[in-house]
Motif scaffolding. Structure first.
Motif, short mmCIF file in Angstrom:
data_model
loop_
_atom_site.label_atom_id
_atom_site.label_comp_id
_atom_site.label_asym_id
_atom_site.label_seq_id
_atom_site.Cartn_x
_atom_site.Cartn_y
_atom_site.Cartn_z
N GLN A 528 -17.53 41.04 16.66
CA GLN A 528 -18.10 39.97 17.48
C GLN A 528 -18.78 40.55 18.71
N GLN A 529 -18.15 41.55 19.31
CA GLN A 529 -18.75 42.22 20.46
C GLN A 529 -20.13 42.77 20.09
N PHE A 530 -20.22 43.44 18.94
CA PHE A 530 -21.50 44.03 18.53
C PHE A 530 -22.56 42.95 18.31
N LYS A 531 -22.19 41.88 17.63
CA LYS A 531 -23.15 40.81 17.36
C LYS A 531 -23.60 40.15 18.66
N ILE A 535 -27.50 40.06 20.28
CA ILE A 535 -28.14 38.81 20.69
C ILE A 535 -28.48 38.84 22.17
N TYR A 536 -27.58 39.40 22.97
CA TYR A 536 -27.82 39.46 24.42
C TYR A 536 -29.07 40.28 24.74
N TRP A 537 -29.22 41.45 24.14
CA TRP A 537 -30.38 42.28 24.45
C TRP A 537 -31.67 41.70 23.88
N LEU A 538 -31.58 41.02 22.75
CA LEU A 538 -32.78 40.37 22.19
C LEU A 538 -33.25 39.23 23.07
N HIS A 594 -27.46 42.10 10.92
CA HIS A 594 -28.84 41.62 10.78
C HIS A 594 -28.87 40.09 10.80
N ASP A 595 -27.93 39.47 10.14
CA ASP A 595 -27.87 38.00 10.13
C ASP A 595 -27.68 37.46 11.55
N ALA A 596 -26.86 38.14 12.35
CA ALA A 596 -26.66 37.70 13.74
C ALA A 596 -27.96 37.79 14.52
N MET A 597 -28.71 38.88 14.33
CA MET A 597 -29.99 39.04 15.02
C MET A 597 -30.97 37.96 14.60
N ARG A 598 -30.96 37.60 13.32
CA ARG A 598 -31.91 36.60 12.81
C ARG A 598 -31.72 35.23 13.45
N THR A 599 -30.52 34.96 14.00
CA THR A 599 -30.30 33.65 14.61
C THR A 599 -31.16 33.45 15.84
N VAL A 600 -31.60 34.55 16.48
CA VAL A 600 -32.43 34.41 17.68
C VAL A 600 -33.80 35.04 17.53
N LYS A 601 -33.95 36.02 16.63
CA LYS A 601 -35.24 36.68 16.45
C LYS A 601 -35.34 37.14 15.00
N PRO A 602 -35.81 36.27 14.13
CA PRO A 602 -35.79 36.56 12.69
C PRO A 602 -36.53 37.82 12.28
#
Length: 927
Positions: A528-531, A535-538, A594-602
């Motif tokens: 969870q920390q990594f995800k 998201i925070y940096w994106l 990757h799925d976590a990143m896609r929630t804010v920047k696909p």
């Protein structure tokens, strides 16, 4: 894979007075200059715990010396890794070892009148791969009292100055000579709770039953000499069970609508946590315990703080079970008590001061309501397709700074000054070596401690954001290198637990590539920390993607087929073969990230340093991930002029063990590999070794074969002008010390010529994106067999053709047969080695040894050539904010000059665009 990561600048002193739960204890309790013998007892379960859990048969040694009065320098110390019997400790019991020093002069070999102030220690195993130091990685010191001095020390049986339940605590006062000793509770105006006459030691057990702060004071009198020491014990209040507001805990600091802030720390298996902050002057006695909630199998502690002013810095930390002072894992800015003092105000103006008069031994998190506020100039940046990336890998520390020196004083401001250079070079993405808060100020960054905070050694948080904005303004993307396989020793979840019972970390790694502290990848809070960090940096820093370090270490623990020892939290039976084998859990884990990143920047970039087999990496590619492809050895072989091992077809993913098209980021150099120019200077073939001009020419040919291969590629900083300082130690490990800043290399015509080759090659890619996309017919002839007769790359898309021709030989010109399909007059030269004029005749190109040339058909464009050719039926031209196309067409592709795909023909910024209509390339200017 990384080896030596950082230079820790902090030196931590371990006091031996009024101490609790000491890393080392001594007999006698007060060491004097003439003490004989001196028994040093090392408690491996204290400090950094680097030697904790070793068996009785494992040798442990002391690296030890003395510090003379008025100095900070070690003296009379042996060579590192001296395993002489005198330095070997004896095993006493679990995590307890002893070293006997017969006398200071005799043991250290002191023959002159040295006034010894301290004994200095670092404990280690036989090969030095594990060290016992202070909790913060510092050396260990024992004070030495001169024989004519009167000294008093007061020790406690408590593990910490804080307790969380009622208990009896024993205090012992010790003196260097016979004295009258009294022990007081809270005040020396009261009646002593214990007294003794003409003694050197007094012990008293005191019952601590009620929450509060207790001061135990020892006073000793010997003749006219008097000494006092105080030991403070604080009995903390208890955390109570209350659900987090809303019922679902959210880690970190969250602002509430009423202006209050809720702080939350995940701390499984803990019973008591206090948040200690600047809002009450860091007073632990008046800091209220946090509430706790057990949720989804984990325990979270939380507290809501009111009355915090807007736009104001509030440093804080957590005190866990009265024993562990830690920062906030989710901190957005961190204050470091050991290293911040060395950061220049010009680099980080108005840095919040570390409150060293209140706190001195813990990284502090900083809450500020506006810390993530920033007005972005570029809000919706769109980079090139992932397969079209040309990445510039950059270490801020060494990219700029003092020219010709290796001071490691690069900053964000220095990078900003070079952005136009990078734009002109033609790269379309910049990859920053890790910038998340790392240990020390001088580092590659692969030793992170806090994943949500930028390191201050390079600049302020807004400096990072300004850098991202400025890079985006120039049409380039920003990729961050992130380290999710390991952390350094200041991460809060590492400090909060003994390693044998740490739910967040493995005591040793189940894989073969661990260096620092191995994350337990199976812990849901770790993931969870990594995800959350991604998201925070994106979102908060607007970056465009990530390169993931050492993906081979990100599999589930059991996936490596090692054997787990639950009592020590360690793994045995670890081998490289098991680590390198196909691992489905790594594929699954990277897809989750990757799925976590896609929630804010696909469309965020996703790059793995997996360096695994094609089966594993192709499965990652199916999730639209790319993978590093290390072509350094073959590139070096070609550059040095050696045919053997020089297969460069691997620059093209389908020829790299049948990897999926566009799924690799291939490179000839990276921060992990030796410089090609260095190897040429050391081991180059005849005519190359010692010949800068020929070396630069061959490096240009490597660049041509790489950049003319479809797919993403990477350039390591200064590779473009032949940086040649070694990046390796004698044993082959990475040399992470600062490297020379060598911008003055561009004053050399041959090096500047190499840089121009990179610019031309990038311009060919940017100006002709239709030649580097999927579906283009690609014929690579760049393996070992293509040496004597030359190497070629052929790209064809419809009537457009692009050819790269290379003469690999180390001497003599060569007429190289090229698979042209048209007459020679149909091709024009787009780029060639510096100082080389190729000769095109019929179906052959003549080149001198080591040189390259790139030819294209009439539709091809380079950086200098603006082409207005159109089909008779179609007119293409630029207007004000728009591209105008007159006539019927079937297929249309539009790219800006950086190679970024553009959607739509109106509302466009003023610049140059590449417009491809039915396969014909046109450059148009939009005003």
């Amino acid at each position: 894979m990384k080896h030596l990561y950082y230079l820790l600048l902090a030196i931590i002193l371990l006091p031996c007075h009024a101490a609790n739960a000491q890393l080392i204890t001594t007999s006698p309790a007060i060491v004097q200059r003439s003490s004989n013998p001196i028994v040093i007892t090392f408690h491996a379960d204290q400090g950094n715990k680097g030697l904790m859990g070793l068996t009785s048969s494992t040798p442990v040694y002391a690296h030890t010396g003395i510090i003379r009065k008025g100095s900070t320098k070690w003296e009379y110390a042996p060579q590192w890794l001296d395993n002489s019997a005198k330095y070997k400790l004896s095993y006493v019991s679990a995590n307890t070892w002893q070293l006997t020093i017969p006398g200071i002069n005799e043991y250290y070999g002191i023959t002159d009148a040295v006034e010894v102030e301290k004994l200095a220690f670092v404990f280690r195993n036989a090969n030095g791969s594990k060290e016992g130091k202070t909790a913060d990685g510092g050396d260990i010191f024992v004070n030495v009292v001169q024989d004519n001095e009167f000294e008093l020390t007061l020790t406690s049986s408590a593990e910490s100055e804080y307790i969380t339940q009622a208990r009896d605590i024993t205090f012992t006062a010790t003196t260097t000579s016979s004295a009258d000793i009294d022990i007081y509770l809270n005040s020396m105006t009261s009646t002593p709770v214990a007294s003794a006459k003409s003694t050197t030691a007094l012990t008293k057990t005191i019952a601590i039953n009620t929450p509060g702060t207790y001061n135990i004071i020892a006073r000793a009198t010997s003749g006219t000499k008097t000494a006092t020491q105080t030991s403070t014990i604080t009995y903390l209040g208890q955390s109570t069970q209350t659900d987090y507001p809303g019922g679902i805990p959210q880690m970190g600091a969250k602002a509430n609508s009423d202006g209050s802030v809720t702080f939350c720390l995940a701390a499984p298996d803990k019973s008591n946590v206090l948040i200690v902050g600047s809002w009450n002057d860091y007073d632990i006695a008046t800091s209220l315990p946090m509430h706790y909630q057990d949720y989804n199998g984990n325990r979270y502690f939380w507290a809501t703080v009111s009355g915090l002013a807007a736009d104001t810095d509030y440093p804080y930390y957590y005190l866990v079970d009265g024993q562990y002072k830690v920062g906030d894992p989710y901190a957005n800015l961190v204050l470091d008590p050991w290293n911040d003092r060395y950061i220049s105000p010009t680099v980080f103006p108005d840095m919040p001061p570390y409150p060293s008069d209140k706190v001195n031994d813990v990284p502090l998190a900083v809450y500020n309501s506006s810390i993530n506020d920033y007005e972005w100039k570029i809000k919706n940046f769109k980079g090139v397709d992932q397969s079209a990336l040309v990445i510039y890998e950059l270490l801020i520390r060494d990219f700029n700074g003092s020219e010709g020196q290796s001071l490691g004083n690069g900053t964000i401001a220095g990078v900003m000054e070079k952005l136009d250079y990078l734009k002109e070079l033609g790269v379309n993405a910049i990859e920053l070596l890790p910038v998340m808060e790392f240990n020390g100020n001088n580092s590659w960054g692969y030793n992170p401690n806090f994943y949500f905070a930028p390191d201050k050694a390079y600049g302020t948080p807004d400096d990072y954001r300004k850098l991202v904005d400025a890079i985006h303004e120039r049409g380039m993307a920003v990729i961050l290198d992130v380290v999710f396989n390991q952390s350094d020793g200041l991460h809060p979840w590492y400090r909060m637990y003994d390693i044998d019972r740490n739910p967040f970390y493995n005591g040793t790694a189940p894989h073969s590539y661990s260096v620092l502290n191995d994350w337990n990848q199976d812990n849901q809070l770790v993931q969870q920390q990594f995800k959350d960090a991604l998201i925070y940096w994106l979102t908060s820093y607007n970056v465009d993607g990530f390169r993931f370090d050492l993906v081979k270490g990100l599999g589930s623990n059991q996936s490596y087929n090692a054997t787990y020892n639950q009592s020590t939290n360690t793994w045995s039976g670890v081998t490289e073969d098991k680590t390198n084998a196909y691992n489905a859990s790594r594929v699954a884990r990277m897809k989750e990230l990757h799925d976590a990143m896609r929630t804010v920047k696909p469309d965020a970039y996703f790059i793995n340093e997996d360096l695994a087999g094609a089966k594993e990496e192709n499965e990652m590619a199916e999730d639209k991930e790319t993978n590093w492809a290390n072509i350094n050895n073959a590139s070096c072989q070609f550059a040095m002029g050696w045919q053997s091992g020089s297969n460069l077809n691997r620059f093209y993913a389908p020829l790299d063990d049948n990897r999926i098209w566009g799924s690799t980021v291939s490179y000839s150099e990276s921060h992990d590999e030796e410089r090609m120019a260095y190897k040429c200077a050391q081991w180059g073939n005849t005519g190359i070794k010692g010949n800068v001009a020929m070396t630069m020419r061959r490096l240009g040919s490597v660049a041509a074969m790489m950049l003319m291969s479809p797919g993403a590629h990477m350039i390591w900083q200064f590779q473009e002008f032949g940086a040649d300082e070694t990046t390796k130690n004698g044993d082959g490990s990475n040399n992470t010390s600062p490297k020379k800043v060598v911008w003055n290399y561009l004053n050399d015509p041959d090096r500047a010529g190499l840089k121009q080759s990179y610019s031309e090659l990038c311009a060919i890619r940017n100006g002709n994106p239709q030649m580097f996309k999927e579906g283009v017919t690609t014929v690579m002839s760049c393996d070992e067999s293509n040496w004597a007769n030359g190497r070629t790359i052929k790209l064809s898309n419809g009537t457009d053709e692009l050819y790269c021709i290379v003469n690999p030989n180390i001497s003599g010109s060569k007429a190289i047969e090229v698979p042209f399909t048209k007459d020679a007059a149909q091709y024009h030269l787009l780029s060639a080695s510096y100082g080389v004029e190729p000769s095109l005749s019929g179906k052959s190109v003549t080149l001198p040894a080591g040189a390259y040339a790139v030819y294209g058909t009439a539709g091809m464009t380079d950086i200098e050539d603006i082409i207005d050719d159109v089909t008779p039926q179609i007119n293409v031209y630029g207007g004000i904010g728009e591209i105008i196309i007159e006539g019927d067409y079937r297929e249309l592709d539009i790219f800006n000059i950086s190679g970024q795909r553009i959607h739509g023909t109106s509302g466009l910024p003023a610049t140059i665009y590449i417009v491809i209509v039915d396969g014909t390339s046109n450059k148009v200017v939009v005003r």
